[in-house]
Design a protein around this motif. Structure first.
Motif, PDB file in Angstrom:
ATOM      1  N   UNK B  78       0.850  -1.192   0.000  1.00 32.68           N
ATOM      2  CA  UNK B  78       0.000   0.000   0.000  1.00 32.68           C
ATOM      3  C   UNK B  78       0.889   1.248   0.000  1.00 32.68           C
ATOM      4  N   UNK B  79       0.281   2.383   0.273  1.00 38.55           N
ATOM      5  CA  UNK B  79       1.053   3.623   0.308  1.00 38.55           C
ATOM      6  C   UNK B  79       1.856   3.759   1.604  1.00 38.55           C
ATOM      7  N   UNK B  80       1.636   2.832   2.530  1.00 44.40           N
ATOM      8  CA  UNK B  80       2.343   2.901   3.809  1.00 44.40           C
ATOM      9  C   UNK B  80       3.762   2.351   3.676  1.00 44.40           C
ATOM     10  N   UNK B  81       4.707   2.953   4.358  1.00 43.05           N
ATOM     11  CA  UNK B  81       6.096   2.490   4.343  1.00 43.05           C
ATOM     12  C   UNK B  81       6.571   2.224   5.766  1.00 43.05           C
ATOM     13  N   UNK B  82       7.420   1.200   5.879  1.00 39.37           N
ATOM     14  CA  UNK B  82       8.007   0.858   7.178  1.00 39.37           C
ATOM     15  C   UNK B  82       9.509   0.852   6.989  1.00 39.37           C
ATOM     16  N   UNK B  83      10.260   1.428   7.889  1.00 40.01           N
ATOM     17  CA  UNK B  83      11.705   1.293   7.744  1.00 40.01           C
ATOM     18  C   UNK B  83      12.163   0.001   8.400  1.00 40.01           C
TER      19      UNK B  83
END
Lengths: 334, 379
Positions: B78-83
């Motif tokens: 999705x448009x969500x990002x996790x480092x």
């Protein structure tokens, strides 16, 4: 009463497999050998009376094709009349070693034959019976290997049909006497038990039907079959006839190991409920029927027990392994 | 071990991932429609028909490291990002939660009820999207078809396979520590009270039978636990009361997501062994993984919608600190070495992973193969 002794540290933890401990007693040298499966490797170690590990060895299953290294299903010392062999079963085949694990003397690759692609192919269930070593397989067949007094000239002498689901465990009569007609019992995933008489040709004496639960562990002692089931029950049958004599609601979770102290008829039952129980089996002096008495219960806190064995023939000490636990716990009678 | 384990492992870990993301989206005050869109995108990727087909094919389990790449990709559907630090933490929480559920699972078969609990909850997340709901129902149908008629022995093999997958993983999770279901050494508490599994009698009785099969005597013995009979069996139907609580959502606003990462000296040793010996099968694993992930279609985020970064930690500083202090034995670095040595073979995986972009990072390299390797370096 049993007291907890010093536990033995292992290099790796025990895998969640049933009957995941084998013990070889060497009283003459005051040593005990322990063996258990970690996953893709098995660990062997010997320890003195104080539980100090003296020598450790790791064994691997023979490699084959596949994404991950083959997993070992069981490791067991087979005490034969003239020699002791260490047998290791895996998802590839059967490996037999000299008792210290130093030299592999025999390898038998499993034939996946007509297995469907979803079928897990493996060997499991190991026992010595006279000069034979019997090993169970995924298909329900039991392979009988004739073991010479020395050397690697081991031959597959017979394949026993009687089971239709994977073999879980094999029990054999430790103290074979003249009157012991039945000297081997095999168990499977469906809970079916088959009682055999060994010989140049093995003979199926009787089969005891299952009742919808697996039978992960089975033992034979003086004509009695002791079976531990997936619903926590221990059942005692007359080996000759297959008649049920005793039914014990022994554990709250699946039983994962049974063991027998042949000199005294003590039965050890261990389960995923973190408990280990010791029972005394006997025969009624009046009519010869099977009797049982509860001797001891031990909780191994927060440990899903996966292996348990007596460490001496009179049942005064026992050892336990647990899933994810990198040690062998030892208990002995005070 | 069992070749039927991967679907259960994937769906349950995926369910736990969604629980955690849902809780963090709320905690980070992401607007409702945006949060819903994130969950919808992930669930629809997770239950993609082609991917499910690959997943349900009989196959061995992947290593923990390899499987992580699948969730890494999924989390970024999705448009969500996790480092990386947040992704590490997410994977730790997911794996420990499912490990707990498998360990406590009353009967081997009940791992199916745990899976149904996850699917029931996932359906709650996407209840406004009939198309995705249909995808999840389809997976449900496939589960029933695959596992409905398995014997107890086969379920036992599945459970053993799962437990071997989770072996030596002892990460402490604060929600478990607070609930006193995990000890400070990372081992779970195994209760010796409460209901016995369905079909098991409360231990404590010895029954004796005569040769005619009639019960002639019954004696009690002291088991040591204090159990009660199971109230009823959970429903294995499409809808129904699963009875079992394992696999339901344990997070809420008042029970936030937290971890203590701890490596005990013991599992440090076994981890070290794992990483020192190069896995000769890693190549093959990459190929399998490529085939599996080939089925996972990621819709490229088009349109003007701005992405955002989700943090699994309370503050950015905490996240940075976690990245620096993560114990070495818990890092997922081995796979990148194998990939570097084997560029040709991992082409297929590279092609798939090429679609995977971390938009808020300016890293651009010339070939897609390098992209893959660079991305894996981050794992």
């Amino acid at each position: 009463m049993f007291r907890r002794e010093r536990s033995i540290r292992l290099r790796g933890s025990a895998a969640a497999l049933c009957n995941n401990l084998t013990v070889l007693q060497l009283p003459a040298r005051n040593l005990t050998h322990f063996g258990m499966v970690h996953g893709p490797s098995a660990q062997l170690l010997s320890a003195g009376p104080e539980g100090v590990p003296l020598a450790q060895r790791q064994l691997q299953a023979k490699e084959g094709a596949g994404v991950s290294p083959p997993l070992i299903t069981q490791v067991h010392w087979c005490v034969l009349p003239f020699r002791v062999l260490l047998v290791l079963t895996s998802h590839r085949g059967i490996q037999m070693y000299e008792s210290d694990g130093s030299v592999m003397v025999f390898w038998h690759a499993l034939d996946s034959g007509d297995a469907s692609p979803v079928q897990a192919v493996f060997a499991r269930g190991i026992a010595a019976c006279g000069h034979f070593i019997c090993v169970g397989t995924w298909s329900g067949r039991v392979l009988v290997f004739d073991i010479p007094a020395k050397g690697p000239n081991i031959v597959l002498s017979e394949e026993l049909a009687g089971h239709h689901t994977p073999i879980t465990d094999i029990g054999t009569e430790p103290a074979q006497g003249q009157d012991c007609i039945a000297d081997m019992v095999t168990a499977d995933d469906s809970g079916l038990l088959c009682v055999w008489r060994s010989g140049p040709k093995f003979k199926l004496l009787t089969s005891i039907p299952g009742f919808g639960v697996t039978c992960p562990s089975v033992q034979l002692w003086q004509g009695m079959v002791a079976a531990g089931y997936g619903n926590g029950q221990v059942r005692l049958y007359e080996a000759k006839t297959g008649t049920l004599h005793i039914q014990i609601s022994a554990h709250a979770r699946a039983i994962c190991a049974l063991d027998l102290a042949p000199e005294v008829g003590k039965l050890l039952s261990a389960a995923e409920d973190t408990f280990v129980h010791i029972w005394k089996l006997s025969r009624s002096l009046e009519n010869g029927s099977i009797e049982v008495e509860h001797c001891h219960g031990e909780c191994v806190p927060d440990t899903q027990v996966c292996g348990a064995r007596f460490c001496d023939p009179s049942g005064n000490s026992f050892a336990v392994t647990g899933y994810d636990l990198a040690k062998i716990l030892r208990f002995s009678n005070m | 071990m069992s070749l039927r384990t991967l679907p259960l492992l994937f769906l349950n870990l995926g369910g736990e991932m969604l629980y955690i993301l849902d809780q963090r989206l709320r905690a980070q005050n992401i607007p409702g429609d945006k949060a819903r869109k994130v969950l919808n995108d992930i669930v629809s990727t997770m239950f993609n028909r082609k991917f499910m087909e690959e997943l349900f094919k009989p196959q061995e389990l992947y290593s923990k490291k390899a499987l992580r790449t699948v969730y890494d990709r999924l989390a970024h559907a999705s448009i969500m990002r996790l480092n990386q630090a947040s992704m590490d933490k997410l994977y730790d929480l997911m794996t420990m939660a499912f490990k707990y559920q498998v360990l406590l699972c009353p009967r081997p078969k009940d791992v199916l009820l745990i899976t149904f609990n996850h699917l029931d909850a996932i359906k709650g997340f996407i209840q406004d999207s009939p198309t995705i709901l249909h995808q999840v129902d389809e997976a449900f149908r496939q589960l029933v078809e695959t596992y409905g008629n398995l014997s107890e022995g086969e379920f036992q093999l599945i459970r053993q396979t799962l437990l071997i997958f989770f072996q030596d993983l002892h990460i402490r999770v604060s929600i478990f520590l607070k609930d006193k279901v995990q000890n400070s050494n990372g081992r779970f508490v195994l209760p010796v009270s409460g209901p016995v599994p369905w079909g098991t009698e409360v231990p404590g009785f010895i029954r004796m039978f005569n040769s005619k099969g009639e019960e002639v005597k019954r004696v009690e013995f002291k088991h040591g636990g204090s159990y009660v009979t199971a109230p009823k069996e959970g429903s294995f139907e499409f809808y129904g009361d699963r009875v079992l609580k394992l696999g339901t959502n344990m997070y809420s606003v008042n029970r936030p997501v937290e971890t203590h990462i701890s490596g005990t000296s013991k599992n440090l040793v076994s981890r070290k062994q794992e990483s020192i010996s190069p896995n000769p099968l890693a190549k093959e694993e990459l190929n399998f993984l490529a085939r599996l992930m080939g089925g996972m279609e990621i819709k490229k985020s088009s349109g003007p919608e701005p992405g955002f970064r989700l943090n699994l930690f309370t503050t950015d500083e905490e996240e940075e600190q976690a990245a620096l202090t993560r114990p070495e034995e818990l890092s997922y670095e081995v796979i990148n070495i194998q990939a570097t040595q084997d560029q040709q073979r991992s082409k297929e995986l590279a092609r798939i992973m090429g679609e995977f972009e971390i938009t808020d990072q300016p890293r651009r390299s010339t070939s897609k193969g390098d992209d893959l390797l660079a991305m894996m370096d981050e794992l």
